[in-house]
Design a protein around this motif. Structure first.
Motif, PDB file in Angstrom:
ATOM      1  N   LYS A 131       0.836  -1.197   0.000  1.00 36.40           N
ATOM      2  CA  LYS A 131       0.000   0.000   0.000  1.00 36.40           C
ATOM      3  C   LYS A 131       0.883   1.263   0.000  1.00 36.40           C
ATOM      4  O   LYS A 131       0.604   2.208  -0.742  1.00 36.40           O
ATOM      5  CB  LYS A 131      -0.919  -0.011   1.222  1.00 36.40           C
ATOM      6  CG  LYS A 131      -1.942   1.099   1.237  1.00 36.40           C
ATOM      7  CD  LYS A 131      -2.991   0.897   2.323  1.00 36.40           C
ATOM      8  CE  LYS A 131      -2.397   1.114   3.674  1.00 36.40           C
ATOM      9  NZ  LYS A 131      -3.421   1.118   4.746  1.00 36.40           N
ATOM     10  N   THR A 132       1.936   1.246   0.786  1.00 35.53           N
ATOM     11  CA  THR A 132       2.865   2.379   0.822  1.00 35.53           C
ATOM     12  C   THR A 132       3.544   2.561  -0.532  1.00 35.53           C
ATOM     13  O   THR A 132       3.652   3.685  -1.034  1.00 35.53           O
ATOM     14  CB  THR A 132       3.927   2.168   1.923  1.00 35.53           C
ATOM     15  OG1 THR A 132       3.261   2.031   3.177  1.00 35.53           O
ATOM     16  CG2 THR A 132       4.896   3.317   1.973  1.00 35.53           C
ATOM     17  N   ILE A 133       3.977   1.466  -1.133  1.00 34.58           N
ATOM     18  CA  ILE A 133       4.634   1.536  -2.445  1.00 34.58           C
ATOM     19  C   ILE A 133       3.657   2.050  -3.500  1.00 34.58           C
ATOM     20  O   ILE A 133       4.017   2.859  -4.359  1.00 34.58           O
ATOM     21  CB  ILE A 133       5.195   0.147  -2.847  1.00 34.58           C
ATOM     22  CG1 ILE A 133       6.362  -0.238  -1.941  1.00 34.58           C
ATOM     23  CG2 ILE A 133       5.616   0.122  -4.313  1.00 34.58           C
ATOM     24  CD1 ILE A 133       7.570   0.673  -2.035  1.00 34.58           C
ATOM     25  N   ARG A 134       2.416   1.611  -3.433  1.00 32.57           N
ATOM     26  CA  ARG A 134       1.433   2.054  -4.428  1.00 32.57           C
ATOM     27  C   ARG A 134       1.135   3.545  -4.299  1.00 32.57           C
ATOM     28  O   ARG A 134       0.911   4.217  -5.298  1.00 32.57           O
ATOM     29  CB  ARG A 134       0.159   1.212  -4.326  1.00 32.57           C
ATOM     30  CG  ARG A 134       0.441  -0.240  -4.775  1.00 32.57           C
ATOM     31  CD  ARG A 134      -0.763  -1.118  -4.808  1.00 32.57           C
ATOM     32  NE  ARG A 134      -1.756  -0.712  -5.788  1.00 32.57           N
ATOM     33  CZ  ARG A 134      -1.688  -0.957  -7.092  1.00 32.57           C
ATOM     34  NH1 ARG A 134      -0.625  -1.557  -7.594  1.00 32.57           N
ATOM     35  NH2 ARG A 134      -2.652  -0.586  -7.883  1.00 32.57           N
ATOM     36  N   ARG A 135       1.160   4.073  -3.076  1.00 35.61           N
ATOM     37  CA  ARG A 135       1.005   5.523  -2.908  1.00 35.61           C
ATOM     38  C   ARG A 135       2.169   6.262  -3.550  1.00 35.61           C
ATOM     39  O   ARG A 135       1.994   7.275  -4.214  1.00 35.61           O
ATOM     40  CB  ARG A 135       0.917   5.888  -1.427  1.00 35.61           C
ATOM     41  CG  ARG A 135      -0.454   5.735  -0.837  1.00 35.61           C
ATOM     42  CD  ARG A 135      -0.504   6.389   0.513  1.00 35.61           C
ATOM     43  NE  ARG A 135       0.490   5.812   1.399  1.00 35.61           N
ATOM     44  CZ  ARG A 135       0.215   5.192   2.521  1.00 35.61           C
ATOM     45  NH1 ARG A 135      -1.024   5.076   2.927  1.00 35.61           N
ATOM     46  NH2 ARG A 135       1.169   4.686   3.261  1.00 35.61           N
ATOM     47  N   ARG A 136       3.376   5.761  -3.344  1.00 36.19           N
ATOM     48  CA  ARG A 136       4.555   6.389  -3.951  1.00 36.19           C
ATOM     49  C   ARG A 136       4.533   6.236  -5.463  1.00 36.19           C
ATOM     50  O   ARG A 136       4.978   7.110  -6.185  1.00 36.19           O
ATOM     51  CB  ARG A 136       5.837   5.805  -3.354  1.00 36.19           C
ATOM     52  CG  ARG A 136       5.967   6.192  -1.885  1.00 36.19           C
ATOM     53  CD  ARG A 136       7.324   6.008  -1.299  1.00 36.19           C
ATOM     54  NE  ARG A 136       8.446   6.344  -2.111  1.00 36.19           N
ATOM     55  CZ  ARG A 136       8.962   7.567  -2.242  1.00 36.19           C
ATOM     56  NH1 ARG A 136       8.406   8.571  -1.633  1.00 36.19           N
ATOM     57  NH2 ARG A 136      10.028   7.767  -2.981  1.00 36.19           N
ATOM     58  N   LEU A 137       4.008   5.121  -5.935  1.00 33.28           N
ATOM     59  CA  LEU A 137       3.871   4.888  -7.372  1.00 33.28           C
ATOM     60  C   LEU A 137       2.931   5.924  -7.984  1.00 33.28           C
ATOM     61  O   LEU A 137       3.237   6.530  -9.011  1.00 33.28           O
ATOM     62  CB  LEU A 137       3.343   3.469  -7.611  1.00 33.28           C
ATOM     63  CG  LEU A 137       3.215   2.976  -9.035  1.00 33.28           C
ATOM     64  CD1 LEU A 137       4.569   2.910  -9.712  1.00 33.28           C
ATOM     65  CD2 LEU A 137       2.581   1.600  -9.046  1.00 33.28           C
ATOM     66  N   LEU A 138       1.817   6.152  -7.342  1.00 30.66           N
ATOM     67  CA  LEU A 138       0.874   7.160  -7.810  1.00 30.66           C
ATOM     68  C   LEU A 138       1.502   8.546  -7.790  1.00 30.66           C
ATOM     69  O   LEU A 138       1.350   9.328  -8.735  1.00 30.66           O
ATOM     70  CB  LEU A 138      -0.396   7.140  -6.951  1.00 30.66           C
ATOM     71  CG  LEU A 138      -1.476   8.140  -7.324  1.00 30.66           C
ATOM     72  CD1 LEU A 138      -1.975   7.906  -8.746  1.00 30.66           C
ATOM     73  CD2 LEU A 138      -2.629   8.055  -6.336  1.00 30.66           C
ATOM     74  N   SER A 139       2.244   8.836  -6.734  1.00 36.06           N
ATOM     75  CA  SER A 139       2.930  10.124  -6.634  1.00 36.06           C
ATOM     76  C   SER A 139       3.949  10.290  -7.770  1.00 36.06           C
ATOM     77  O   SER A 139       4.061  11.368  -8.370  1.00 36.06           O
ATOM     78  CB  SER A 139       3.639  10.224  -5.277  1.00 36.06           C
ATOM     79  OG  SER A 139       4.388  11.390  -5.183  1.00 36.06           O
ATOM     80  N   SER A 140       4.653   9.236  -8.096  1.00 35.68           N
ATOM     81  CA  SER A 140       5.631   9.282  -9.196  1.00 35.68           C
ATOM     82  C   SER A 140       4.936   9.502 -10.537  1.00 35.68           C
ATOM     83  O   SER A 140       5.417  10.264 -11.375  1.00 35.68           O
ATOM     84  CB  SER A 140       6.435   7.982  -9.263  1.00 35.68           C
ATOM     85  OG  SER A 140       7.238   7.843  -8.135  1.00 35.68           O
ATOM     86  N   GLN A 141       3.809   8.832 -10.737  1.00 34.81           N
ATOM     87  CA  GLN A 141       3.063   9.010 -11.986  1.00 34.81           C
ATOM     88  C   GLN A 141       2.573  10.452 -12.124  1.00 34.81           C
ATOM     89  O   GLN A 141       2.661  11.044 -13.206  1.00 34.81           O
ATOM     90  CB  GLN A 141       1.877   8.048 -12.037  1.00 34.81           C
ATOM     91  CG  GLN A 141       2.284   6.610 -12.247  1.00 34.81           C
ATOM     92  CD  GLN A 141       1.131   5.637 -12.061  1.00 34.81           C
ATOM     93  OE1 GLN A 141       0.175   5.903 -11.340  1.00 34.81           O
ATOM     94  NE2 GLN A 141       1.246   4.476 -12.716  1.00 34.81           N
ATOM     95  N   GLU A 142       2.084  11.016 -11.026  1.00 32.47           N
ATOM     96  CA  GLU A 142       1.631  12.410 -11.066  1.00 32.47           C
ATOM     97  C   GLU A 142       2.787  13.360 -11.343  1.00 32.47           C
ATOM     98  O   GLU A 142       2.640  14.343 -12.078  1.00 32.47           O
ATOM     99  CB  GLU A 142       0.938  12.768  -9.750  1.00 32.47           C
ATOM    100  CG  GLU A 142      -0.390  12.087  -9.584  1.00 32.47           C
ATOM    101  CD  GLU A 142      -0.980  12.286  -8.196  1.00 32.47           C
ATOM    102  OE1 GLU A 142      -0.268  12.748  -7.277  1.00 32.47           O
ATOM    103  OE2 GLU A 142      -2.171  11.971  -8.037  1.00 32.47           O
ATOM    104  N   ARG A 143       3.937  13.066 -10.774  1.00 31.67           N
ATOM    105  CA  ARG A 143       5.113  13.909 -10.992  1.00 31.67           C
ATOM    106  C   ARG A 143       5.537  13.874 -12.467  1.00 31.67           C
ATOM    107  O   ARG A 143       5.869  14.897 -13.048  1.00 31.67           O
ATOM    108  CB  ARG A 143       6.261  13.434 -10.100  1.00 31.67           C
ATOM    109  CG  ARG A 143       7.493  14.286 -10.196  1.00 31.67           C
ATOM    110  CD  ARG A 143       8.518  13.844  -9.178  1.00 31.67           C
ATOM    111  NE  ARG A 143       9.759  14.539  -9.394  1.00 31.67           N
ATOM    112  CZ  ARG A 143      10.954  14.024  -9.161  1.00 31.67           C
ATOM    113  NH1 ARG A 143      11.040  12.802  -8.672  1.00 31.67           N
ATOM    114  NH2 ARG A 143      12.030  14.705  -9.397  1.00 31.67           N
ATOM    115  N   ILE A 144       5.494  12.688 -13.057  1.00 33.40           N
ATOM    116  CA  ILE A 144       5.849  12.560 -14.485  1.00 33.40           C
ATOM    117  C   ILE A 144       4.860  13.331 -15.347  1.00 33.40           C
ATOM    118  O   ILE A 144       5.255  14.051 -16.262  1.00 33.40           O
ATOM    119  CB  ILE A 144       5.921  11.071 -14.894  1.00 33.40           C
ATOM    120  CG1 ILE A 144       7.167  10.439 -14.271  1.00 33.40           C
ATOM    121  CG2 ILE A 144       5.938  10.922 -16.418  1.00 33.40           C
ATOM    122  CD1 ILE A 144       7.240   8.951 -14.433  1.00 33.40           C
TER     123      ILE A 144
END
Length: 148
Positions: A131-144
């Protein structure tokens, strides 16, 4: 949640959480694992917020920004690398969760209640990490998306 904590306060919270349940009702390894997960999440949040805000949550002036004069193309490449890393980590944790779920099912089918309980606890821990990794994944996608 780092909640505006300073770097030192995050580690203080970590040691407090380890000593809170020192009554022996929970294994030391389990307490340390849970506290370590909270520490990592708070530390990541602190690092993400800490670059653009002070401890009270107010934005810092552009003169003190570490990104002043930064290279957007370089930031985009870095964000893509982070996304790729988070995706691979997510895949690993998904496979780990599936393995613990299968082990739990096998233990239940064989009547091994202790093994089933252990596997379920590990499954829940793995799901929390994912769940923590998926939040960071979403954050990375938004940053891109922002940088593109």
């Amino acid at each position: 949640d780092a909640g505006g904590d300073s770097f030192g306060a995050i580690f203080s919270d970590f040691f407090d959480s380890l000593s809170e349940t020192a009554d022996g009702s929970e294994s030391r390894v389990r307490r340390a694992t849970r506290a370590g997960g909270m520490l990592l999440e708070d530390l990541l949040e602190f690092l993400e917020k800490g670059l653009g805000e002070d401890a009270t949550g107010r934005s810092r002036g552009s003169r003190s920004s570490p990104f002043a004069g930064s290279n957007p193309a370089g930031e985009l490449e870095e964000a893509k690398l982070e996304l790729k890393t988070m995706q691979s980590r997510d895949e690993v944790l998904a496979a780990e969760a599936n393995a613990w779920e299968r082990k739990s099912d096998l233990c239940r089918d064989s009547g091994d209640k202790t093994g089933e309980l252990d596997a379920m606890q590990r499954l829940f821990d793995t799901r929390e990490r994912r769940k923590t990794i998926r939040r960071r994944l979403l954050s990375s996608q938004e940053r891109i998306e922002y940088l593109e």
